[in-house]
Design a protein around this motif. Structure first.
Motif, mmCIF file in Angstrom:
data_model
loop_
_atom_site.group_PDB
_atom_site.id
_atom_site.type_symbol
_atom_site.label_atom_id
_atom_site.label_comp_id
_atom_site.label_asym_id
_atom_site.label_seq_id
_atom_site.Cartn_x
_atom_site.Cartn_y
_atom_site.Cartn_z
ATOM 1 N N VAL A 88 0.845 -1.197 0.000
ATOM 2 C CA VAL A 88 0.000 0.000 0.000
ATOM 3 C C VAL A 88 0.879 1.246 0.000
ATOM 4 N N PRO A 89 0.426 2.323 -0.665
ATOM 5 C CA PRO A 89 1.223 3.549 -0.679
ATOM 6 C C PRO A 89 1.240 4.210 0.691
ATOM 7 N N ARG A 90 2.345 4.845 0.992
ATOM 8 C CA ARG A 90 2.500 5.508 2.298
ATOM 9 C C ARG A 90 1.546 6.687 2.436
ATOM 10 N N CYS A 91 1.507 7.555 1.437
ATOM 11 C CA CYS A 91 0.671 8.758 1.530
ATOM 12 C C CYS A 91 -0.505 8.718 0.576
ATOM 13 N N GLY A 92 -0.407 7.992 -0.519
ATOM 14 C CA GLY A 92 -1.509 7.897 -1.466
ATOM 15 C C GLY A 92 -1.600 9.047 -2.450
ATOM 16 N N TYR A 93 -0.456 9.542 -2.911
ATOM 17 C CA TYR A 93 -0.457 10.594 -3.924
ATOM 18 C C TYR A 93 -1.009 10.059 -5.236
ATOM 19 N N ASP A 94 -1.159 10.931 -6.231
ATOM 20 C CA ASP A 94 -1.635 10.514 -7.546
ATOM 21 C C ASP A 94 -0.765 9.391 -8.092
ATOM 22 N N ASN A 95 -1.397 8.516 -8.868
ATOM 23 C CA ASN A 95 -0.719 7.394 -9.528
ATOM 24 C C ASN A 95 -0.162 6.361 -8.555
ATOM 25 N N THR A 96 -0.717 6.284 -7.361
ATOM 26 C CA THR A 96 -0.350 5.220 -6.432
ATOM 27 C C THR A 96 -1.598 4.399 -6.139
ATOM 28 N N GLU A 97 -1.411 3.112 -5.904
ATOM 29 C CA GLU A 97 -2.523 2.240 -5.599
ATOM 30 C C GLU A 97 -2.002 1.024 -4.847
ATOM 31 N N VAL A 98 -2.911 0.217 -4.352
ATOM 32 C CA VAL A 98 -2.516 -1.038 -3.716
ATOM 33 C C VAL A 98 -2.042 -1.970 -4.824
ATOM 34 N N ARG A 99 -0.892 -2.578 -4.613
ATOM 35 C CA ARG A 99 -0.352 -3.552 -5.572
ATOM 36 C C ARG A 99 -0.003 -4.834 -4.827
ATOM 37 N N MET A 100 0.009 -5.928 -5.556
ATOM 38 C CA MET A 100 0.343 -7.228 -4.993
ATOM 39 C C MET A 100 1.683 -7.693 -5.576
ATOM 40 N N VAL A 101 2.495 -8.312 -4.725
ATOM 41 C CA VAL A 101 3.741 -8.935 -5.181
ATOM 42 C C VAL A 101 3.794 -10.347 -4.628
ATOM 43 N N ASP A 102 4.453 -11.238 -5.354
ATOM 44 C CA ASP A 102 4.665 -12.605 -4.904
ATOM 45 C C ASP A 102 6.103 -12.738 -4.416
ATOM 46 N N LEU A 103 6.259 -13.252 -3.216
ATOM 47 C CA LEU A 103 7.574 -13.483 -2.634
ATOM 48 C C LEU A 103 7.723 -14.964 -2.338
ATOM 49 N N ASP A 104 8.925 -15.485 -2.467
ATOM 50 C CA ASP A 104 9.186 -16.889 -2.159
ATOM 51 C C ASP A 104 9.420 -17.060 -0.667
ATOM 52 N N LEU A 105 8.330 -16.965 0.076
ATOM 53 C CA LEU A 105 8.354 -17.108 1.529
ATOM 54 C C LEU A 105 7.134 -17.906 1.957
ATOM 55 N N ALA A 106 7.245 -18.547 3.081
ATOM 56 C CA ALA A 106 6.096 -19.242 3.650
ATOM 57 C C ALA A 106 5.071 -18.219 4.112
ATOM 58 N N PRO A 107 3.790 -18.546 4.017
ATOM 59 C CA PRO A 107 2.754 -17.617 4.489
ATOM 60 C C PRO A 107 2.884 -17.273 5.977
ATOM 61 N N ASP A 131 -5.864 -7.516 10.139
ATOM 62 C CA ASP A 131 -6.752 -8.684 10.156
ATOM 63 C C ASP A 131 -6.609 -9.563 8.917
ATOM 64 N N ASP A 132 -6.132 -8.986 7.810
ATOM 65 C CA ASP A 132 -5.956 -9.739 6.569
ATOM 66 C C ASP A 132 -4.544 -10.297 6.411
ATOM 67 N N GLY A 133 -3.677 -10.087 7.378
ATOM 68 C CA GLY A 133 -2.316 -10.612 7.320
ATOM 69 C C GLY A 133 -1.273 -9.522 7.153
ATOM 70 N N LEU A 134 -0.078 -9.953 6.771
ATOM 71 C CA LEU A 134 1.027 -9.019 6.581
ATOM 72 C C LEU A 134 0.790 -8.142 5.357
ATOM 73 N N PHE A 135 1.267 -6.912 5.432
ATOM 74 C CA PHE A 135 1.258 -6.014 4.284
ATOM 75 C C PHE A 135 2.442 -5.073 4.407
ATOM 76 N N ALA A 136 2.820 -4.468 3.280
ATOM 77 C CA ALA A 136 3.945 -3.542 3.262
ATOM 78 C C ALA A 136 3.454 -2.146 2.935
ATOM 79 N N ILE A 137 4.037 -1.169 3.588
ATOM 80 C CA ILE A 137 3.766 0.233 3.292
ATOM 81 C C ILE A 137 4.942 0.717 2.445
ATOM 82 N N ILE A 138 4.626 1.181 1.251
ATOM 83 C CA ILE A 138 5.649 1.522 0.263
ATOM 84 C C ILE A 138 5.709 3.034 0.081
ATOM 85 N N ASN A 139 6.912 3.565 0.060
ATOM 86 C CA ASN A 139 7.097 4.997 -0.196
ATOM 87 C C ASN A 139 6.562 5.340 -1.583
#
Length: 82
Positions: free
Chosen positions: A11-30, A61-69
């Protein structure tokens, strides 16, 4: 050895224009710990030439998430969540 993919919300840190929630796949256990996720995500962005992308890794409640600059959104990465 079987790889397990963790789909992570970014998720974007501040939510400026052209930012949105994005999904990435990582090779890690859930069940990975936040520091493991931070390390894997740092490598993910480094391989795409994006530095200082991660602001924080948190848990809700939905699990881990990252806050992205927001500056990281100037480059293409991840899959936008529609």
């Amino acid at each position: 050895m079987k790889k397990t993919a963790l789909m992570l919300r970014c998720v974007p840190r501040c939510g400026y224009d052209n930012t949105e929630v994005r999904m990435v796949d990582l090779d890690l256990a859930p069940t990975a710990e936040p520091e493991d996720v931070r390390h894997a995500l740092t490598l993910y962005f480094a391989t795409r030439g994006i530095s200082d992308a991660i602001y924080d890794v948190a848990l809700d409640d939905d699990g881990l998430f990252a806050i992205i600059n927001d500056e990281a959104y100037e480059r293409r990465w991840g899959t936008p969540l529609l």
